[in-house]
Design a protein around this motif. Structure first.
Motif: not given
Ligand SMILES: *[C@@H]1O[C@H](CO)[C@@H](O)[C@H](O)[C@H]1NC(C)=O
Length: 137
Positions: A26, A43, A57, A59, A89, A100, A113-115
Motif C-alpha cells: 500500500q 493495495c 480489507w 478497518k 473493493a 478499496l 485501513y489495511y489489506c
C-alpha cells in the motif's frame, strides 16, 4: 493540527513495511479528506499464483479492534454487513491490485485501513500487512 493527530501521522509513517514473498504494497502516508468525499485506497499485492487469491480489507479504529470489511477472492467474495453500502473493493488479478473505494465519507470512517493477502500455498495465515490512516475532517 492537534498533538494527537500529529502523533498518529508519525505513527502512520513508521508503519510502512513490506515483508515476505507474497506480499501487499500500500502506498505510504496518510489520507486527509473531508466529509462527503470519495476516496480510493490502493493495495497492490505480489503473489506467484494469481489463480487462487484471497484478499481482505480491514478497518482498525483508534482504540478499537481490526474489523473485517470485505473479502475478494479468485472465486467469490465476502462482505461484512456494516460495509455493504458505501464500500467497494475490486480484485484485479492482472494488475495485482484490490483497491478499496469509500463513498460519502463520514467522520466515523477515520481509521487505519489495511489489506491482507492470504497465500494458499502455505498453511496458516501468513499475510503481510500495511496500514493506511484515513482522517476525515
Ligand atoms: C459482495 O458485494 C459485491 C458488490 O456489491 C457483490 O458483487 C457480491 O456479490 C457480494 N458478495 C456476497 C457474498 O454477497
Amino acid at each position: 493540527m492537534g498533538p494527537w493527530l500529529s502523533n498518529l501521522l508519525i505513527l502512520a509513517a513508521c508503519c510502512y513495511e513490506c515483508r515476505g514473498e507474497d506480499s501487499v504494497i500500500q502506498p505510504p502516508g496518510d489520507v486527509i479528506t473531508t466529509e462527503g468525499e470519495q476516496i480510493t485506497l490502493d493495495c497492490q499485492f505480489d503473489a506467484d499464483d494469481t489463480r487462487n487469491l484471497y484478499l481482505f480489507w480491514y478497518k482498525h479504529e483508534v482504540n478499537g479492534f481490526p474489523k473485517f470489511m470485505l473479502g475478494r477472492f479468485s472465486f467469490g467474495s465476502k462482505n461484512a454487513t456494516e460495509f455493504k453500502d458505501r464500500f467497494h473493493a475490486h480484485l484485479d488479478a492482472d494488475s495485482k491490485s484490490v483497491p478499496l473505494m469509500i463513498q460519502r465519507l463520514q467522520l466515523s470512517d477515520s481509521a487505519w485501513y489495511y489489506c491482507a493477502l492470504r497465500p494458499t500455498v502455505t498453511t496458516g495465515y501468513t499475510a503481510s500487512l500495511q496500514k493506511l490512516f484515513v482522517c476525515v475532517i
